[in-house]
Structures are given as C-alpha cells and as structure tokens.
Design an enzyme around this catalytic site. Structure first.
Site, PDB file in Angstrom:
ATOM      1  N   LYS A 130       0.842  -1.195   0.000  1.00  0.00           N
ATOM      2  CA  LYS A 130       0.000   0.000   0.000  1.00  0.00           C
ATOM      3  C   LYS A 130       0.879   1.248   0.000  1.00  0.00           C
ATOM      4  O   LYS A 130       1.972   1.266   0.570  1.00  0.00           O
ATOM      5  CB  LYS A 130      -0.869  -0.061   1.258  1.00  0.00           C
ATOM      6  CG  LYS A 130      -1.927   1.005   1.406  1.00  0.00           C
ATOM      7  CD  LYS A 130      -2.725   0.708   2.673  1.00  0.00           C
ATOM      8  CE  LYS A 130      -3.902   1.660   2.847  1.00  0.00           C
ATOM      9  NZ  LYS A 130      -4.733   1.252   4.011  1.00  0.00           N
TER      10      LYS A 130
ATOM     11  N   LEU B 121      -7.221   8.460   3.297  1.00  0.00           N
ATOM     12  CA  LEU B 121      -7.204   7.066   3.759  1.00  0.00           C
ATOM     13  C   LEU B 121      -8.466   6.719   4.542  1.00  0.00           C
ATOM     14  O   LEU B 121      -8.489   5.724   5.271  1.00  0.00           O
ATOM     15  CB  LEU B 121      -5.974   6.790   4.643  1.00  0.00           C
ATOM     16  CG  LEU B 121      -4.604   6.929   3.993  1.00  0.00           C
ATOM     17  CD1 LEU B 121      -3.495   6.811   5.040  1.00  0.00           C
ATOM     18  CD2 LEU B 121      -4.414   5.875   2.917  1.00  0.00           C
TER      19      LEU B 121
ATOM     20  N   SER C 278      -9.309   1.082   2.326  1.00  0.00           N
ATOM     21  CA  SER C 278      -8.386   1.996   1.678  1.00  0.00           C
ATOM     22  C   SER C 278      -7.238   1.291   0.956  1.00  0.00           C
ATOM     23  O   SER C 278      -6.371   1.939   0.391  1.00  0.00           O
ATOM     24  CB  SER C 278      -7.812   2.970   2.715  1.00  0.00           C
ATOM     25  OG  SER C 278      -7.104   2.258   3.740  1.00  0.00           O
TER      26      SER C 278
ATOM     27  N   ILE D 139      -8.027  -0.416   9.647  1.00  0.00           N
ATOM     28  CA  ILE D 139      -8.541   0.177  10.876  1.00  0.00           C
ATOM     29  C   ILE D 139     -10.070   0.134  10.894  1.00  0.00           C
ATOM     30  O   ILE D 139     -10.687   0.047  11.943  1.00  0.00           O
ATOM     31  CB  ILE D 139      -8.033   1.626  11.072  1.00  0.00           C
ATOM     32  CG1 ILE D 139      -8.356   2.127  12.488  1.00  0.00           C
ATOM     33  CG2 ILE D 139      -8.630   2.565  10.029  1.00  0.00           C
ATOM     34  CD1 ILE D 139      -7.687   3.444  12.837  1.00  0.00           C
ATOM     35  N   GLY D 140     -10.659   0.171   9.698  1.00  0.00           N
ATOM     36  CA  GLY D 140     -12.112   0.086   9.604  1.00  0.00           C
ATOM     37  C   GLY D 140     -12.572  -1.013   8.661  1.00  0.00           C
ATOM     38  O   GLY D 140     -13.766  -1.177   8.423  1.00  0.00           O
ATOM     39  N   GLY D 141     -11.594  -1.745   8.104  1.00  0.00           N
ATOM     40  CA  GLY D 141     -11.922  -2.790   7.136  1.00  0.00           C
ATOM     41  C   GLY D 141     -11.078  -2.710   5.893  1.00  0.00           C
ATOM     42  O   GLY D 141     -11.364  -3.353   4.879  1.00  0.00           O
ATOM     43  N   SER D 142      -9.989  -1.952   5.922  1.00  0.00           N
ATOM     44  CA  SER D 142      -9.255  -1.583   4.718  1.00  0.00           C
ATOM     45  C   SER D 142      -8.487  -2.715   4.056  1.00  0.00           C
ATOM     46  O   SER D 142      -8.016  -2.557   2.932  1.00  0.00           O
ATOM     47  CB  SER D 142      -8.287  -0.429   5.022  1.00  0.00           C
ATOM     48  OG  SER D 142      -9.011   0.735   5.346  1.00  0.00           O
TER      49      SER D 142
END
Length: 584
Positions: free
Chosen positions: A154, A203, A229, A250-253
C-alpha cells in the site's frame, strides 16, 4: 469553474505525478489504445462522475489476450502459489529475474486498466532480482525463505527513495529516506517489492479515489467499487500483478477490498506484523491513544496468506517496536490431527445494528450448511451479544479523537477539494480532552470484557468457540461510492480480534429476489441507509450479478494462527479446492 480549478496548485502536481507514473511503464509494456475499454476517463472525471458513467466491463481476460505476456510469463504469474514459486526459483527451475519481470509487466497492464499503482518500482525490482540470481548461483543458497517473491505494498508504507504521498499533492515529490519496518522485514526474507498501490484521499473511505492518481477501478466490473483503503492492492492482486500485497486495516481496509475483488484478506491482531514507518497524514502517535490500525496481507489463496505470515510472525519482534514475540507452525496441521475435539465454528448473522440484505444472509446459511457436512467441524449459532451493536459507534469515536486539522491542512494547503464521498462527512472538529478520551477507553474496556462471553457461549470460563463466521458487510459489493456500514469490520479492530475475508461464490440470478422486499423492521439510520442498496426504487439489483459474495472469519485476540486454520477449513468446505476468483 474549470479555469479556477486549473489555478489550484494540486492540478500541476497531479499532472507531474501522472507523467512520472506513465514514464515508469516501458513502451513495449503499453497496451494498444483499442484494447483499453472506453471509460478510462481523466483523473478529475473519475473522481466526480458516479457509477452510471461506466458500463459493465470485466477486464480480467485482457492480460491473457493482449499479446504482451508470453506463454511462460502467463504461466509464471498464474500457475504457482507462494511456496511453489519460491521453490521453483531456489531450485533453479526459474530465474528470479524472469519471475519479477513477468509480474512487473503484468502489474503495468493492470495499472493501464484499473489505475491501481502509485509508484511502479519495476527497474529497481528487476535489478534486485538479478542480484538474487547472482547470489544463488555464487553461493548455492537463497537469500531468504521468500527468495525472489514479487510483492506489493500500500502507498502508505515508506520505501526508500520514493514518495509516500497517500494520494495527496502536498506529500508528492517528497521521497522518503528510510523503509517501513515491514519493508525491511520483507526484503530480509528475500521478497522483492515491485510497486506501491493506490488509496483514497485521507485514507478514510472505502473507495480508493484521490486527485493525484484518480480512482482505482474494480477489474471484475467497473461499476463496482474496488474497495478501500487498500483498493489498489485488491485490484492488482485480482489481476495477478503481484503474488502477495500488504495493506493496513482500521475500519476494514484489508478485508473490504478483498471482498470487492473476490480474493483473501487477513487482518491480524496488533503486534503480529510491523506497522511502523508509514505515512498516515495524521497526528504522529495518534494510534497509540485512539484506535490502532494493523498491517496485514492480501492474496489469492489462504495458503499464500499462511506462507507469508509463517515467515513474518516469528521475526516481527526483531523489526518493529510495535510487535510481540510470535509463533506460527508451518506447514498447517490438518484439524483432525491437531485437536482431540471438534473445531467449533459459530455463525453470527447480524451485529444487531444493521440487518444484512437477503443475499448476505443466504451466503452465511450456505457456508454453515457446507461446514455441517465437514468432518471434525461443529457448527453453532452465536446469539447476538447485547453490546455488539455499540461497537461501530465506539470504534468511530476512537478513530476521531483529534480535531482532524492535520489531515485537512494537507488537503486544503494545495487547494484540493474533498472527494465527493467525503464532502459533508469530514470536517474540523474539537479534539477530545484527556478526561473524555479516558472515559472512551474505559467504555471500550467494558465492551471488550462483555464480548469475551461470545467465545464461551455465556457458559462459564471455558472457550467453546474457535472461530466465528459473519458478514464482511451487510450488503453485496456496491457501486462506486455507495459502500455503507463499516461496523462489521471496524468492530474487530476495536476488539483486536484477527479477522479475514474468504470468498464463497458469485452473486447469482437466484439471489436477485426481484419484486420481493425486506419485511423485518428497520433498526435505525444505518440500517435504513443499507436498505437503499436493496430497494428497487433506489438500485437496480442486476448490478450485483456475478459480484463476489464473501464471508468474514474471526477468532479471539492473538489467535492468528487459528484464524488461518479456520479460513482454510471454510475455504475447503465451500470451494472444494477451487479458486473462486477464477469463476468471476
């Protein structure tokens, strides 16, 4: 409007960056114009236009039919798994140079079709492969257990000598001087980084779109989001432009792009994979006091995920100050031989906040049925923990403990507008006080303690559930900029449970249920927004046809190896050894 936009500093920066990216692709690797489907719009248009401007296009076959890849290069990029490819190089059947060159060429093709790359590292990757070949020939020994393996990362990961712009013009043309810890670890293992990949502006969205590189397109269908992201990684891996990619979550990236492109994603617990040495655009150290993101791999098989984790986890503590001692048995031991009792997998159908749409509920039922017919596996229904519906809001507040000014100063400093999805959603706010932050973390601890009961089925202090299957999202892969609830993924970051994505099958005609509506009560605003992705007044359900349907697999904190085992069990049960992406 256009003339005012041209005056903004970011426009010239983006033009320079695009020219640099294009120059990194050799002329002989460029697709003829007639092969590239219509719809590769300008950077500005790709950001502002919605999904309706794209017709349904699947570009997965173009690398095989365009004529740029030789039969051997096609075999190299499609035939092998991680262990098999490394063995072919270390045993002298393949040169690292020809392997890396083949993947670089395929990555270049993927970039021209999906805009998945930010920093092509082709020249340096090929030079490094030549060094590995020379070392092997001279000493008879490989450089490491991942000798010659082509990988990608990434854009946020620092790679010495190139930008970590994360899609922001303010950070472009500022090459970093040191590698991220994970990059150093991968290189010590013999892996070769061939490219960095695209991300969303800030992001902070689940659709990888920014003013510097444009929008990454889903190679399975340009009407669907590629996810974020880590969306560039998802597209590159789906097109076989890399063997393994590394993202953050962090949220599903990690898990969301894997879901969107029918591949596999692995979000480990904290401390398993080095995270340090990344550009976040955030206040330095924020993750130490708020919600801490983790790094992890994406790949085209569970075996490939396990192959790299087996090498990373035992060594991570030597490279990252944020890592802990770890052990990863390899190769995997069959469950029937590893345990004196059944491997118990729980089915969790909802988070109690957003009701999954019918095709998501159906795919969970199908997976449960497959598992019930799997020897050595016990399937149980998981009652919805009362506090589970609180996790999404709590995770969201932990992500936003600061005032947002660090990121917004970067965006606004070059005259960038927020991308459409962020407009109205991201703004400056008031940072939490120490007392407020302490209260928030105290509430988090209460929720973590309450959630422990899920693993014992509320019966004593003996763990009775080894892994849980639940949705990745409460909806199928949506159109661009329409991803809804993140609670099914952000929750497990807040709880620090390892979690992975396993693709099951494509969305079929029978999943459409045309004319049939959901008859269960709406639970709240998030649930109401989710229903719009199924309401035939607001979406044509046919857009979901052939999209990947996936499930999420979760294990208790630090049980990362058990997550790999559980993903393998589920994958074998539902796929019968076949790769789901090959059918999409």
């Amino acid at each position: 409007m256009a003339s005012q936009q041209q005056q903004q500093p970011y426009v010239a920066v983006a033009e320079r960056k695009q020219a640099e990216l294009a120059a990194a692709i050799p002329t002989e690797w460029r697709l003829p114009a007639h092969i590239i489907p219509a719809g590769m719009l300008s950077i500005a248009e790709s950001i502002t236009e919605g999904p309706k401007q794209y017709r349904r296009v699947n570009v997965m076959e173009i690398p095989r039919t365009c004529g740029l890849l030789s039969s051997k290069e096609l075999e190299i990029t499609e035939k092998y798994d991680v262990r098999g490819l490394v063995a072919a190089m270390t045993e002298g059947k393949l040169k690292a140079e020809e392997v890396v060159r083949g993947f670089c060429k395929r990555a270049a093709i993927a970039q021209q079709l999906t805009r998945c790359l930010t920093e092509p590292l082709f020249d340096r990757a090929i030079r490094r492969a030549q060094e590995l070949d020379d070392h092997l020939q001279r000493t008879g020994n490989p450089v490491g257990p991942l000798h010659g393996l082509p990988v990608s990362v990434k854009d946020s990961f620092h790679v010495e000598g190139v930008d970590s712009s994360i899609g922001l013009s303010a950070l472009a043309f500022k090459p970093t001087k040191v590698n991220a810890d994970l990059v150093n670890l991968l290189q010590s293992l013999g892996a070769i980084i061939i490219a960095k990949t695209n991300v969303p502006q800030t992001l902070a969205t689940l659709d990888s779109c920014n003013h510097l590189f444009g929008r990454t397109l889903n190679p399975l269908n340009r009407q669907w989001t590629a996810g974020g992201s880590t969306g560039g990684e998802g597209a590159l891996l789906a097109m076989c432009g890399s063997m393994v990619g590394f993202g953050t979550d962090i949220g599903g990236s990690i898990r969301v792009p894997a879901m969107c492109q029918g591949i596999y994603g692995f979000k480990p617990s904290q401390g398993r994979v080095p995270f340090g040495g990344q550009e976040s655009g955030q206040l330095a150290g924020k993750g130490r006091i708020a919600l801490q993101a983790v790094a992890g791999p994406l790949a085209r098989s569970v075996a490939d995920l396990a192959a790299v984790m087996a090498e990373i986890v035992p060594r991570a503590e030597l490279f990252g100050e944020d890592c802990i001692p770890g052990y990863w048995p390899a190769p995997s031991v069959p469950i029937s031989l590893a345990r004196p009792r059944n491997f118990t997998i729980g089915i969790l159908k909802t988070d109690g906040l957003v009701t999954p749409l019918p095709p998501i509920t159906r795919i969970l039922d199908e997976v449960a049925q497959h598992l019930r017919h799997t020897p050595g596996v016990e399937v149980v229904e998981i009652p919805v923990p009362p506090v589970l519906s609180k996790c999404q809001g709590l995770a969201g507040r932990l992500m936003g403990v600061d005032d947002g000014s660090t990121m917004l100063d970067l965006v606004e400093g070059q005259g960038e507008a927020l991308i459409p999805w962020l407009q109205g959603r991201m703004k400056r706010s008031k940072a939490l006080t120490i007392d407020q932050l302490a209260q928030l973390q105290a509430r988090r601890a209460e929720v973590e303690k309450e959630m422990l009961k899920m693993w014992t089925l509320n019966a004593g202090h003996t763990r009775r559930v080894d892994a849980i299957v639940c949705p990745v999202a409460p909806h199928p892969v949506p159109e661009l900029d329409r991803y809804n609830a993140v609670g099914y993924t952000s929750t497990f970051v807040m709880l620090d449970y390892p979690a992975g994505t396993v693709p099951v099958r494509p969305f079929a005609e029978s999943d459409l249920e045309l004319g049939k509506t959901m008859d269960v009560p709406t639970l709240g605003s998030w649930d109401k927004a989710n229903r719009k992705l199924w309401d035939e007044k607001t979406v044509d359900r046919h857009v979901y046809l052939d999209s990947p349907l996936s499930v999420q697999v979760v294990t208790p904190k630090l049980h990362d190896y058990e997550l790999s085992q559980a993903m393998e069990i589920i994958d074998r049960a539902v796929q019968g050894g076949r790769s789901p992406i090959a059918k999409l």
